[in-house]
Structures are given as C-alpha cells and as structure tokens.
Design a protein around this motif. Structure first.
Motif, PDB file in Angstrom:
ATOM      1  N   ALA A  20      10.034   1.630  -6.245  1.00 16.48           N
ATOM      2  CA  ALA A  20      10.817   0.394  -6.201  1.00 16.48           C
ATOM      3  C   ALA A  20      12.092   0.576  -5.374  1.00 16.48           C
ATOM      4  O   ALA A  20      12.435  -0.288  -4.545  1.00 16.48           O
ATOM      5  CB  ALA A  20      11.174  -0.046  -7.620  1.00 16.48           C
ATOM      6  N   ALA A  21      12.787   1.703  -5.578  1.00 13.49           N
ATOM      7  CA  ALA A  21      14.032   1.943  -4.843  1.00 13.49           C
ATOM      8  C   ALA A  21      13.783   2.140  -3.360  1.00 13.49           C
ATOM      9  O   ALA A  21      14.512   1.595  -2.516  1.00 13.49           O
ATOM     10  CB  ALA A  21      14.738   3.173  -5.423  1.00 13.49           C
ATOM     11  N   THR A  22      12.728   2.878  -3.016  1.00 13.19           N
ATOM     12  CA  THR A  22      12.422   3.153  -1.601  1.00 13.19           C
ATOM     13  C   THR A  22      12.083   1.876  -0.849  1.00 13.19           C
ATOM     14  O   THR A  22      12.542   1.658   0.279  1.00 13.19           O
ATOM     15  CB  THR A  22      11.255   4.152  -1.482  1.00 13.19           C
ATOM     16  N   LEU A  23      11.281   0.994  -1.478  1.00  3.35           N
ATOM     17  CA  LEU A  23      10.876  -0.249  -0.805  1.00  3.35           C
ATOM     18  C   LEU A  23      11.989  -1.295  -0.784  1.00  3.35           C
ATOM     19  O   LEU A  23      11.883  -2.289  -0.061  1.00  3.35           O
ATOM     20  CB  LEU A  23       9.638  -0.828  -1.486  1.00  3.35           C
ATOM     21  N   SER A  24      13.046  -1.087  -1.552  1.00  4.31           N
ATOM     22  CA  SER A  24      14.151  -2.061  -1.581  1.00  4.31           C
ATOM     23  C   SER A  24      15.105  -1.908  -0.399  1.00  4.31           C
ATOM     24  O   SER A  24      15.885  -2.811  -0.107  1.00  4.31           O
ATOM     25  CB  SER A  24      14.945  -1.925  -2.885  1.00  4.31           C
ATOM     26  N   PHE A  25      15.024  -0.774   0.315  1.00  7.97           N
ATOM     27  CA  PHE A  25      15.917  -0.567   1.461  1.00  7.97           C
ATOM     28  C   PHE A  25      15.482  -1.404   2.657  1.00  7.97           C
ATOM     29  O   PHE A  25      14.282  -1.614   2.871  1.00  7.97           O
ATOM     30  CB  PHE A  25      15.930   0.912   1.875  1.00  7.97           C
ATOM     31  N   PRO A  26      16.434  -1.862   3.462  1.00  9.10           N
ATOM     32  CA  PRO A  26      16.063  -2.545   4.707  1.00  9.10           C
ATOM     33  C   PRO A  26      15.660  -1.514   5.761  1.00  9.10           C
ATOM     34  O   PRO A  26      16.293  -0.462   5.886  1.00  9.10           O
ATOM     35  CB  PRO A  26      17.374  -3.252   5.121  1.00  9.10           C
ATOM     36  N   TYR A  27      14.580  -1.820   6.469  1.00 11.65           N
ATOM     37  CA  TYR A  27      14.101  -0.923   7.524  1.00 11.65           C
ATOM     38  C   TYR A  27      14.240  -1.632   8.859  1.00 11.65           C
ATOM     39  O   TYR A  27      13.800  -2.769   9.024  1.00 11.65           O
ATOM     40  CB  TYR A  27      12.651  -0.509   7.267  1.00 11.65           C
ATOM     41  N   CYS A  28      14.838  -0.942   9.813  1.00 16.02           N
ATOM     42  CA  CYS A  28      15.133  -1.545  11.116  1.00 16.02           C
ATOM     43  C   CYS A  28      13.900  -1.498  12.012  1.00 16.02           C
ATOM     44  O   CYS A  28      12.776  -1.496  11.540  1.00 16.02           O
ATOM     45  CB  CYS A  28      16.322  -0.837  11.746  1.00 16.02           C
ATOM     46  N   SER A  29      14.121  -1.416  13.310  1.00 17.99           N
ATOM     47  CA  SER A  29      13.016  -1.510  14.265  1.00 17.99           C
ATOM     48  C   SER A  29      12.031  -0.350  14.128  1.00 17.99           C
ATOM     49  O   SER A  29      10.832  -0.526  14.293  1.00 17.99           O
ATOM     50  CB  SER A  29      13.569  -1.558  15.691  1.00 17.99           C
ATOM     51  N   ALA A  30      12.540   0.839  13.835  1.00 22.05           N
ATOM     52  CA  ALA A  30      11.661   2.009  13.738  1.00 22.05           C
ATOM     53  C   ALA A  30      10.960   2.028  12.382  1.00 22.05           C
ATOM     54  O   ALA A  30      11.556   2.353  11.364  1.00 22.05           O
ATOM     55  CB  ALA A  30      12.469   3.284  13.918  1.00 22.05           C
ATOM     56  N   LEU A  83       3.798  10.232  -7.030  1.00 21.12           N
ATOM     57  CA  LEU A  83       4.863  10.762  -7.876  1.00 21.12           C
ATOM     58  C   LEU A  83       4.473  10.775  -9.353  1.00 21.12           C
ATOM     59  O   LEU A  83       4.895  11.656 -10.106  1.00 21.12           O
ATOM     60  CB  LEU A  83       6.148   9.961  -7.676  1.00 21.12           C
ATOM     61  N   THR A  84       3.672   9.804  -9.777  1.00 24.54           N
ATOM     62  CA  THR A  84       3.171   9.809 -11.156  1.00 24.54           C
ATOM     63  C   THR A  84       2.350  11.062 -11.417  1.00 24.54           C
ATOM     64  O   THR A  84       2.533  11.757 -12.428  1.00 24.54           O
ATOM     65  CB  THR A  84       2.308   8.566 -11.432  1.00 24.54           C
ATOM     66  N   LEU A  85       1.451  11.363 -10.493  1.00 22.14           N
ATOM     67  CA  LEU A  85       0.556  12.510 -10.671  1.00 22.14           C
ATOM     68  C   LEU A  85       1.274  13.824 -10.417  1.00 22.14           C
ATOM     69  O   LEU A  85       1.119  14.788 -11.176  1.00 22.14           O
ATOM     70  CB  LEU A  85      -0.649  12.363  -9.731  1.00 22.14           C
ATOM     71  N   GLY A  86       2.088  13.873  -9.345  1.00 24.96           N
ATOM     72  CA  GLY A  86       2.826  15.101  -9.049  1.00 24.96           C
ATOM     73  C   GLY A  86       3.858  15.411 -10.121  1.00 24.96           C
ATOM     74  O   GLY A  86       3.982  16.555 -10.574  1.00 24.96           O
ATOM     75  N   GLY A  87       4.613  14.385 -10.554  1.00 24.41           N
ATOM     76  CA  GLY A  87       5.606  14.574 -11.609  1.00 24.41           C
ATOM     77  C   GLY A  87       4.964  14.927 -12.933  1.00 24.41           C
ATOM     78  O   GLY A  87       5.439  15.804 -13.669  1.00 24.41           O
ATOM     79  N   GLY A  88       3.857  14.236 -13.246  1.00 26.11           N
ATOM     80  CA  GLY A  88       3.139  14.542 -14.480  1.00 26.11           C
ATOM     81  C   GLY A  88       2.620  15.972 -14.492  1.00 26.11           C
ATOM     82  O   GLY A  88       2.650  16.651 -15.523  1.00 26.11           O
ATOM     83  N   ALA A 122       5.004   8.666 -14.500  1.00 27.58           N
ATOM     84  CA  ALA A 122       4.911   7.247 -14.133  1.00 27.58           C
ATOM     85  C   ALA A 122       6.287   6.609 -14.015  1.00 27.58           C
ATOM     86  O   ALA A 122       6.533   5.778 -13.129  1.00 27.58           O
ATOM     87  CB  ALA A 122       4.070   6.497 -15.159  1.00 27.58           C
ATOM     88  N   THR A 123       7.215   6.988 -14.893  1.00 24.71           N
ATOM     89  CA  THR A 123       8.584   6.446 -14.839  1.00 24.71           C
ATOM     90  C   THR A 123       9.261   6.832 -13.531  1.00 24.71           C
ATOM     91  O   THR A 123       9.883   5.997 -12.862  1.00 24.71           O
ATOM     92  CB  THR A 123       9.410   6.971 -16.033  1.00 24.71           C
ATOM     93  N   ASP A 124       9.130   8.102 -13.165  1.00 24.02           N
ATOM     94  CA  ASP A 124       9.717   8.570 -11.899  1.00 24.02           C
ATOM     95  C   ASP A 124       9.071   7.880 -10.710  1.00 24.02           C
ATOM     96  O   ASP A 124       9.755   7.453  -9.769  1.00 24.02           O
ATOM     97  CB  ASP A 124       9.550  10.086 -11.785  1.00 24.02           C
ATOM     98  N   GLY A 159       0.825  -1.214   0.000  1.00 22.26           N
ATOM     99  CA  GLY A 159       0.000   0.000   0.000  1.00 22.26           C
ATOM    100  C   GLY A 159       0.851   1.252   0.000  1.00 22.26           C
ATOM    101  O   GLY A 159       0.536   2.238  -0.687  1.00 22.26           O
ATOM    102  N   CYS A 160       1.935   1.208   0.764  1.00 19.81           N
ATOM    103  CA  CYS A 160       2.859   2.341   0.822  1.00 19.81           C
ATOM    104  C   CYS A 160       3.527   2.556  -0.542  1.00 19.81           C
ATOM    105  O   CYS A 160       3.636   3.688  -1.029  1.00 19.81           O
ATOM    106  CB  CYS A 160       3.914   2.077   1.897  1.00 19.81           C
ATOM    107  N   GLY A 161       3.948   1.462  -1.172  1.00 22.28           N
ATOM    108  CA  GLY A 161       4.568   1.553  -2.485  1.00 22.28           C
ATOM    109  C   GLY A 161       3.621   2.113  -3.531  1.00 22.28           C
ATOM    110  O   GLY A 161       4.016   2.945  -4.356  1.00 22.28           O
ATOM    111  N   LEU A 162       2.351   1.675  -3.492  1.00 17.61           N
ATOM    112  CA  LEU A 162       1.357   2.180  -4.439  1.00 17.61           C
ATOM    113  C   LEU A 162       1.098   3.668  -4.229  1.00 17.61           C
ATOM    114  O   LEU A 162       0.931   4.427  -5.201  1.00 17.61           O
ATOM    115  CB  LEU A 162       0.047   1.397  -4.289  1.00 17.61           C
ATOM    116  N   GLN A 163       1.069   4.081  -2.961  1.00 20.40           N
ATOM    117  CA  GLN A 163       0.841   5.496  -2.671  1.00 20.40           C
ATOM    118  C   GLN A 163       1.990   6.358  -3.201  1.00 20.40           C
ATOM    119  O   GLN A 163       1.768   7.417  -3.799  1.00 20.40           O
ATOM    120  CB  GLN A 163       0.663   5.708  -1.168  1.00 20.40           C
ATOM    121  N   ILE A 164       3.236   5.883  -3.019  1.00 21.97           N
ATOM    122  CA  ILE A 164       4.398   6.599  -3.547  1.00 21.97           C
ATOM    123  C   ILE A 164       4.324   6.658  -5.066  1.00 21.97           C
ATOM    124  O   ILE A 164       4.554   7.712  -5.675  1.00 21.97           O
ATOM    125  CB  ILE A 164       5.714   5.925  -3.102  1.00 21.97           C
ATOM    126  N   PHE A 165       3.996   5.518  -5.692  1.00 24.24           N
ATOM    127  CA  PHE A 165       3.942   5.455  -7.165  1.00 24.24           C
ATOM    128  C   PHE A 165       2.901   6.426  -7.723  1.00 24.24           C
ATOM    129  O   PHE A 165       3.204   7.233  -8.616  1.00 24.24           O
ATOM    130  CB  PHE A 165       3.625   4.030  -7.622  1.00 24.24           C
TER     131      PHE A 165
END
Length: 282
Positions: free
Chosen positions: A132-142, A76-81, A124-126, A67-73
């Motif tokens: 994809a890049a944001t969700l690929s990072f490891p997230y710790c306890s916080a 940014l698609t709409l804001g960038g467009g 959409a490209t942005d 859900g977080c990834g879809l919201q980012i996508f």
C-alpha cells in the motif's frame, strides 16, 4: 536455468507436502512446520517465476500497478512469514535436542499452530503495509523497473517524492522481521551445538554437526540475501547487484530447503519409499 531450478523447487516442495500429508508417522509438529515451509516456498516461486517467464517468452515487459502491488504483497507475505517460520523451526529443533523428555509439553500442537498462524499473519501485515505504501507514491516519467519482479526497494528508487519516512519504517520492519528471527535462530543452534559437544559418541557428534551446518548454511543464505537487499541505505543500492542477490531468496533457497531440511531425513526417505512402493503395486 531459472525455469529448470524453479521446476525442481516446485516438484520438491509439492512432494514434501504430499508425503507429510499422506504418512501418519510424519504428523508431528516438526513435519507440520516443514510442510508449511514447503507451502511458502511453493507459493513464493509461483509468485515470481511465471510472470518472469512470460516476460522473457513474449517480450512484453509490462505489469499493471495492481499486478505489481499483488506481487509485492504476496512476496513479502511469504518471505516475511518464512523468516518467522524458520525461527519456529529452530526452536523446535532446540527443544528436540536439548529437552527431548519435555518435547511434548514445550512443543505441543497448540503452540505449533500458534507459531504457524502468527508467521502467516505477521508476513501478511508487512506485505499489506509495504504494498500500500509503495503504490501510494507518485511516479514520474521513468516507470521502468530494472528488476525481474516488483520489489519494494526497487520501486522506491523510481518515486519522485520524499521516501525517507517510508525507508525508515521499512528499516524498523526489517529489524523485527529479519534480524530478530535470525538472532533467535543463531541462539537456538548455539545451544544445540553446545549440547552436541557433550555427546559421548563421535558418530553422533559428526551427524549432528553435519545437520546443523547445512541448516545454518541455508538460513544464512536466505537471511543474508534479504538483509543485503532490504537493509542497505538507498545510496548504496545497485540494480545489477539487487537482481543477482534476489535470486537467492526467490529461487535458490526454495530449491535447497526440501533437500536440506527433509529429503536427507531417514523418516522422509522411508515415507518416500513407502509411497513409491504403493504406486508400483497399484
């Protein structure tokens, strides 16, 4: 207050799309671009506000990674467009004011559709790359996002990995998607104002100045807030500031756009009166 503002935005932008679709007199490149702006604003508000409202009403402050990834996508698609579409609209106004006799050639339907499709595809490209890049990072306890929606710069702060390369790439993207269109808009309106100063009648100059200043005010609000969020160094970021500034391009400018660009326009007012008259006689 947010829900009221969002509701006004949804109604205003929906009304603009319907008016432009129904009235044949508004089937021109300028109004087609305006309808796309209204569609982007309509979807932008719908991407952020429903989840935000659900969190406040139910007090369940949870969102899945998907859900977080879809919201980012979508954001940014709409804001960038919208960044590129506003530049296309500025070019349209420049041609209409500075080269009115060549307008059908310089702003033909093929170019108009090409700029519109290009705006959506670049956004959409942005969005896809950053989600994809944001969700690929490891997230710790916080894993608590101190924001009212998932936004890439906020999530990057929570990553327990080196994000310097991603931040550098994001900075380059912002230069291309924020600064370049903003510069083109300023250049277009600079040429428009130069042409306005040469107008003979004081009334025409006054009307043109009022229109240009209101357009530039909304553009400055949108781009200024986006540049503040996406182009500041990580060390200068503050969650409280980010939340306040993000409101401008997620909720407030989608309200202002139909008012500034369209509902002050005599042709749109005429289409609205015609539509209301049609429903009153029905």
């Amino acid at each position: 207050m947010v829900l009221t503002t969002a509701s006004i935005s949804l109604l205003g932008n929906t009304l603009m799309i319907l008016l432009i679709h129904r009235d044949p007199r508004l089937h021109t490149p300028m109004y087609f671009l305006l309808s796309q702006l209204s569609l982007m604003d309509l979807m932008l508000v719908s991407t952020v506000v429903p989840k935000m409202a659900a969190v406040y009403v139910t007090d369940k402050k949870l969102i899945s990674p998907a859900g977080c990834g879809l919201q980012i996508f979508f954001f940014l698609t709409l804001g960038g467009g919208e960044c590129f579409l506003l530049a296309a609209m500025a070019y349209d106004r420049y041609v209409a004011v500075c080269h009115p006799l060549s307008y059908p050639i310089l702003m033909n339907w093929r170019l108009c559709l090409g700029m519109t499709v290009g705006s959506w595809l670049l956004g959409a490209t942005d969005g896809l790359m950053q989600a994809a890049a944001t969700l690929s990072f490891p997230y710790c306890s916080a894993r608590e996002i101190d924001h009212f929606f998932c936004e890439a710069p906020t999530l990057v702060r929570l990553a327990c990995a080196d994000t310097s390369v991603f931040e550098y790439v994001m900075y380059i993207c912002c230069v291309l998607m924020l600064l370049l269109p903003f510069f083109l808009i300023l250049m277009s309106y600079g040429l428009i104002l130069s042409a306005v100063l040469q107008m003979r009648t004081k009334e025409a100059r006054k009307k043109a100045f009022a229109t240009c200043s209101s357009h530039l005010a909304v553009v400055g609000l949108f781009y200024g807030a986006a540049i503040f969020i996406y182009m500041r160094p990580k060390s200068y970021r503050s969650a409280s500031h980010d939340k306040i500034v993000s409101l401008f391009y997620t909720i407030f400018t989608p309200v202002l756009n139909p008012l500034i660009y369209s509902l002050r326009n005599n042709e749109v007012k005429g289409a609205l009166r015609k539509c209301l008259g049609h429903f009153s006689h029905a």
